[in-house]
Motif scaffolding. Structure first.
Motif, PDB file in Angstrom:
ATOM      1  N   ALA A  20     -38.291  74.030 -47.818  1.00  0.00           N
ATOM      2  CA  ALA A  20     -38.946  74.651 -46.705  1.00  0.00           C
ATOM      3  C   ALA A  20     -38.759  73.933 -45.245  1.00  0.00           C
ATOM      4  N   LEU A  64     -46.075  81.797 -49.285  1.00  0.00           N
ATOM      5  CA  LEU A  64     -45.528  80.702 -48.432  1.00  0.00           C
ATOM      6  C   LEU A  64     -46.402  80.989 -47.080  1.00  0.00           C
ATOM      7  N   THR A 105     -46.169  73.805 -49.237  1.00  0.00           N
ATOM      8  CA  THR A 105     -44.663  74.344 -49.256  1.00  0.00           C
ATOM      9  C   THR A 105     -43.740  73.013 -49.332  1.00  0.00           C
TER      10      THR A 105
END
Length: 344
Positions: free
Chosen positions: A63, A49, A58
């Motif tokens: 997210a 990430l 992402t």
């Protein structure tokens, strides 16, 4: 030296059905041009990430960036539009994803996939600069893209690329598929190559070949590399810098040889003790005690404190900032703060 990537105090949450996971917890990482940085840590600590935040790959949602900045070539990518990000990915950042066995579409030939990837890069660059497809005819474009694809396959060591480009992925071994993915990643001659565990599912001899190929490309086209891996031996072999990550934060960062020979953070020390060597007695391999924290309700302060033999009451009150140990060797631990009464 110019900083190509500068991640500052990055906080990222993942919104799930079970709640909000606080995955990245103030990540700070600087990558200079020409660096080969190895990012290591346990599964789930946020390595991928962190890396995918640079090209903004992402998935949003789930997210959610809460705080921080991600500078690439001096510009904050969190403020860029989707068109600008497409240009960035097409021209400046290449990515090698984890599993070569699933990285290619099984129903299309290598030629179709590589040519489409090259053309999509051209489209992204054209749309950014001109706002339209100011490009040659489609047939001419595909011919040029095919020639470029063959040249890339030859560069990454695929034998008889003029013939093998017509093959389907299942006709390639795992190592050859990974070479194809590397060829696609460097098609735009990027400034930064993100290699997310590029030797996963490959046998040891093929791993060595892939690592040698990446090292050759670094020298040949002056790549900067961010290598994500669990294998510290790979980092020692390939990289010049290492960043150790734990539960969403960088806890130690510095030159590879210096960190591996004299680690300062208790977590880094534990990782190295867990690596078997020729002198390790049978049954005497040491592990890091305890388990990783629950990121839905992480402990306050230093997230490693519950597993740390040197933890003190102050460790549960605040997240320790990075402290400079020796020139460019940094560690996030209260033990090395000069203003702390119990510092070493």
């Amino acid at each position: 030296m110019e900083a190509l990537v500068d991640i500052q105090n990055l906080h990222l949450d993942m919104v799930t059905l079970d709640g909000v996971a606080h995955v990245l917890n103030g990540v700070n990482l600087t990558i200079h041009r020409g660096d080969l940085v190895g990012l290591v840590g346990e599964t789930g600590c946020g390595k991928s990430l962190t890396a995918m935040s640079i090209p903004q790959l992402t998935p949003k949602p789930p997210a959610r960036y809460v705080e921080g900045r991600v500078y690439f070539r001096g510009e904050n990518v969190l403020d860029k539009s989707e068109t600008e990000l497409r240009y960035l990915r097409a021209h400046h950042i290449g990515v090698i994803f984890q599993d070569p066995m699933t990285g290619l579409n099984p129903v299309f030939t290598i030629e179709q996939q590589m040519v489409d990837a090259i053309l999509s890069r051209e489209d992204a660059i054209s749309a950014t600069y001109w706002g339209l497809k100011w490009l040659p005819s489609n047939c001419e474009r595909r011919r040029r893209a095919r020639e470029r694809a063959i040249a890339l396959l030859r560069r990454v060591g695929i034998p008889e690329p003029e013939r093998r480009i017509h093959s389907y992925p299942h006709e390639f071994s795992g190592g050859m598929r990974q070479r194809v993915l590397i060829a696609m990643a460097i098609a735009g001659r990027p400034d930064l190559l993100i290699a997310d565990e590029p030797t996963t599912a490959l046998d040891v001899s093929v791993q060595a070949q892939i690592l040698r190929l990446i090292a050759e490309l670094v020298r040949e086209i002056q790549l900067t590399v961010l290598l994500i891996t669990h294998n510290i031996g790979v980092v020692a072999q390939l990289c010049n810098r290492i960043a150790v990550m734990y539960a969403g934060a960088i806890v130690e960062e510095g030159p590879v040889r210096r960190v591996l020979r004299a680690p300062f953070h208790p977590y880094t020390q534990g990782l190295l003790k867990a690596i078997p060597t020729e002198t390790t007695p049978k049954g005497k391999l040491q592990g890091v005690p305890g388990s990783v924290p629950n990121l839905y309700s992480p402990p306050p302060g230093c997230r490693f404190a519950p597993r740390c033999a040197y933890a003190r009451s102050v460790c549960t009150l605040q997240q320790p900032p990075m402290t400079t140990i020796d020139e460019d060797h940094h560690v996030a631990c209260i033990l090395y703060r000069e203003d702390h009464p119990g510092s070493l």
